[in-house]
Design an enzyme around this catalytic site. Structure first.
Site, short mmCIF file in Angstrom:
data_model
loop_
_atom_site.label_atom_id
_atom_site.label_comp_id
_atom_site.label_asym_id
_atom_site.label_seq_id
_atom_site.Cartn_x
_atom_site.Cartn_y
_atom_site.Cartn_z
CG ASP A 158 27.02 31.87 11.21
OD1 ASP A 158 26.84 33.10 11.09
OD2 ASP A 158 28.14 31.36 11.39
CG HIS A 175 23.87 38.55 5.85
ND1 HIS A 175 24.44 39.71 5.36
CD2 HIS A 175 24.88 37.82 6.36
CE1 HIS A 175 25.75 39.65 5.55
NE2 HIS A 175 26.04 38.52 6.16
CG HIS A 230 29.51 39.01 13.80
ND1 HIS A 230 29.55 38.59 12.51
CD2 HIS A 230 30.64 39.78 13.97
CE1 HIS A 230 30.62 39.07 11.91
NE2 HIS A 230 31.30 39.78 12.77
C1 SDX Z 1 27.24 36.67 10.24
O1 SDX Z 1 27.78 41.16 8.38
C2 SDX Z 1 28.31 40.08 7.98
O2 SDX Z 1 28.84 40.00 6.88
C3 SDX Z 1 28.29 38.95 8.97
C4 SDX Z 1 28.74 37.60 8.47
C5 SDX Z 1 30.23 37.59 8.17
O3 SDX Z 1 30.65 36.72 7.41
O4 SDX Z 1 30.97 38.39 8.81
O5 SDX Z 1 28.02 37.25 7.31
C6 SDX Z 1 28.52 36.51 9.53
O6 SDX Z 1 27.22 37.30 11.26
C7 SDX Z 1 25.99 36.08 9.64
C8 SDX Z 1 24.73 36.41 10.48
C9 SDX Z 1 24.67 35.42 11.63
N1 SDX Z 1 23.57 35.78 12.56
C10 SDX Z 1 22.48 35.07 12.67
O7 SDX Z 1 22.19 34.09 11.96
C11 SDX Z 1 21.56 35.52 13.80
C12 SDX Z 1 20.13 35.63 13.27
N2 SDX Z 1 20.04 36.72 12.31
C13 SDX Z 1 19.74 38.02 12.81
O8 SDX Z 1 19.88 38.32 14.10
C14 SDX Z 1 19.73 39.13 11.78
O9 SDX Z 1 19.23 38.61 10.62
C15 SDX Z 1 21.04 39.83 11.53
C16 SDX Z 1 21.61 40.37 12.79
C17 SDX Z 1 22.00 38.89 10.90
C18 SDX Z 1 20.76 40.99 10.59
O10 SDX Z 1 19.87 41.82 11.23
P1 SDX Z 1 19.47 43.27 10.61
O11 SDX Z 1 20.04 43.45 9.27
O12 SDX Z 1 19.73 44.31 11.64
O13 SDX Z 1 17.94 43.09 10.35
P2 SDX Z 1 16.81 43.33 11.42
O14 SDX Z 1 17.21 42.73 12.73
O15 SDX Z 1 16.41 44.75 11.37
O16 SDX Z 1 15.63 42.38 10.82
C19 SDX Z 1 14.71 42.88 9.86
C20 SDX Z 1 13.43 42.07 10.14
C21 SDX Z 1 12.93 42.22 11.58
O17 SDX Z 1 11.56 41.96 11.55
P3 SDX Z 1 10.51 43.24 11.58
O18 SDX Z 1 10.92 44.11 12.73
O19 SDX Z 1 10.69 43.89 10.23
O20 SDX Z 1 9.15 42.61 11.78
O21 SDX Z 1 13.70 40.67 9.97
C22 SDX Z 1 13.51 40.01 11.23
C23 SDX Z 1 13.58 41.06 12.30
O22 SDX Z 1 12.85 40.67 13.45
N3 SDX Z 1 14.61 39.04 11.36
C24 SDX Z 1 14.45 37.80 11.80
C25 SDX Z 1 15.73 37.22 11.71
N4 SDX Z 1 16.59 38.12 11.24
C26 SDX Z 1 15.89 39.25 11.02
N5 SDX Z 1 13.36 37.14 12.27
C27 SDX Z 1 13.58 35.87 12.64
N6 SDX Z 1 14.77 35.24 12.59
C28 SDX Z 1 15.86 35.87 12.12
N7 SDX Z 1 17.00 35.25 12.06
#
Ligand code: SDX
Length: 429
Positions: A364, A306, A267
């Protein structure tokens, strides 16, 4: 909201059915009102709330497919270009843009509350000097409840308003003192007459030895960064604030809970993680190997992906422009981190792995590079996110508390643990 549409669930092998109304909002997907679902004797199941609308709200709208973000209906692109953070605070709290008089009164109210109770300063000294500033912020913001007994009646609209103003006014000061305490610098004081962002830079970097001159371009960039982070619908930390608030907890304790949730690397902690990731990668030559690690799930590409945006996060595009402006202002347009980040973004956006999963840069991805260029240390990235998001958190808290239909949040579960069993004395185990 009602539009007489409904969905019908059949269950018990078709013997029973349940009509559930479909509710329509101003924008975005319709929702199925499942409040009568318990009649089925079953629960719905949605860990992570991927398909669950937890509340009704009028504050922020996100269209994840189109990459749109509106604060009270105004597109983030227009607010970032034409407004400023304090005006956005007024908008989020009150629902409308302020007149000149309203703006002046609001700004005066915020500036009048930006000092911290002197007793509070001794609380900072209870932390180790090397404590992460987010740990300090969780503790100090939670402790604010001990200082404002005069305005903790959450059912009093005036108390809710004064608490909101106090939090918006004091968070930058608390964040700045957490930084200064970590650095062994003497505590600083706000300087009225400066803008909100100028005052934050002043509290962070001024020294008693000489007049601190604020770089107006950097302050404007920081103000825009505050605006981009001000609110974002029902994200994890906002949902935390709402859940804490639903028990009737005081607003300072609820915001402390939101800060704690924001700290996680998935997050608000992602901006700090992006800089660490860029340092680990080091140079563009190492990107292919790093990407292999992402695809075999060894690590994530921080700052990408996201839950809602399946298109470019509109904030990331604005942040990238701001990054460019700041680096040019500082003569750092060849900043290796910025160049590495842009190369990483280009490679990711052309890679099927990311395209298939609709993974785009989020807010971010570039924020850390801008903050670094402004001179903000990595450990202060998430505290800055927290101080900027405080207005969103407290706006959602106030919207919920003012709703007479508000109920305490209490989800249920799918239990897969042990069946009922009798205690076994230790000698028989
Ligand atoms: C913020 O919610 C909000 O509005 C938050 C925010 C706000 O203003 O409040 O926007 C701020 O928190 C932005 C997000 C910051 N986080 C990151 O940058 C960390 C990296 N991103 C992730 O951890 C992830 O993308 C999330 C947590 C943000 C979202 O995850 P989800 O929606 O639960 O999606 P998921 O983990 O189920 O991913 C789906 C697929 C998976 O692959 P498969 O299992 O389908 O093979 O996408 C992949 C994940 O492994 N994936 C990534 C990835 N994010 C998702 N793979 C590599 N790198 C990534 N960053």
């Amino acid at each position: 909201m009602e539009n007489n549409r409904k969905v019908t669930l059949t269950y018990n092998d078709g013997k029973d059915n349940l009509d559930m109304p479909v509710l329509k909002g101003t924008l975005g997907p319709d929702v199925v009102d499942i409040r009568a679902f318990s009649k089925t004797g079953m629960f719905t199941f949605d860990p992570g709330f991927l398909a669950t609308a937890s509340c009704e709200s009028q504050i922020t709208f996100i269209d994840g497919d189109l990459g749109q973000l509106y604060y009270r209906g105004y597109p983030i692109e227009q607010l970032a270009a034409k407004s400023d953070y304090l005006e956005v605070c007024y908008l989020l709290l009150n629902g409308e843009l302020p007149t000149a008089q309203e703006r002046q009164a609001f700004e005066r109210g915020i500036m009048r509350h930006n000092m911290l109770h002197d007793q509070l300063m001794s609380l900072f000294k209870g932390f180790r000097r090397d404590a992460h500033p987010m740990a300090v912020m969780v503790g100090v913001v939670g402790a604010l409840s001990a200082f404002y007994h005069d305005s903790l009646d959450i059912n009093n609209a005036e108390h809710r308003k004064i608490s909101a103003h106090r939090l918006i006014a004091k968070l930058p000061n608390i964040a700045a003192q957490a930084y200064r305490y970590n650095k062994g610098l003497p505590f600083s004081y706000p300087k009225n007459g400066l803008t909100y962002a100028e005052n934050f830079l002043h509290m962070m970097f001024s020294t008693p030895c000489e007049e601190y001159k604020v770089n107006k371009t950097l302050a404007l960039a920081l103000d825009r960064i505050f605006t981009l982070h001000a609110d974002h619908e029902q994200n994890a930390s906002t949902s935390t604030v709402r859940l804490a608030g639903s028990s009737g907890a005081n607003p300072f304790a609820c915001i402390a809970a939101g800060i704690a949730c924001l700290w996680g690397p998935s997050h608000g902690g992602a901006n700090e993680a992006v800089l660490k990731m860029l340092d680990e990668i080091g140079s563009v030559e190492n990107v292919p190997a790093f990407m292999e690690g992402v695809k075999n799930k060894t690590h994530k590409l921080m700052g990408f992906g996201h839950r809602v945006y399946k298109n470019m996060d509109p904030r990331a595009a604005i942040m990238k422009e701001t990054c460019d402006e700041v680096l040019n202002e500082l003569g750092l347009h060849n900043d290796p981190k910025f160049k590495l980040a842009m190369a990483l973004e280009k490679i990711a956006l052309e890679d099927p792995y990311f395209i298939e999963r609709k993974l785009y840069p989020n807010v971010d991805f570039y924020s850390g590079i801008v903050l670094s260029a402004i001179g903000i240390p990595v450990s202060m990235f998430t505290p800055i996110f927290a101080l900027a998001r405080t207005v969103g958190w407290i706006s959602h808290w106030a919207e919920m508390i003012a709703d007479p239909a508000m109920k305490i949040g209490r989800p249920r579960q799918l239990y897969t643990g042990a069946q009922r069993r009798d205690y076994i004395p230790q000698e028989q185990r």
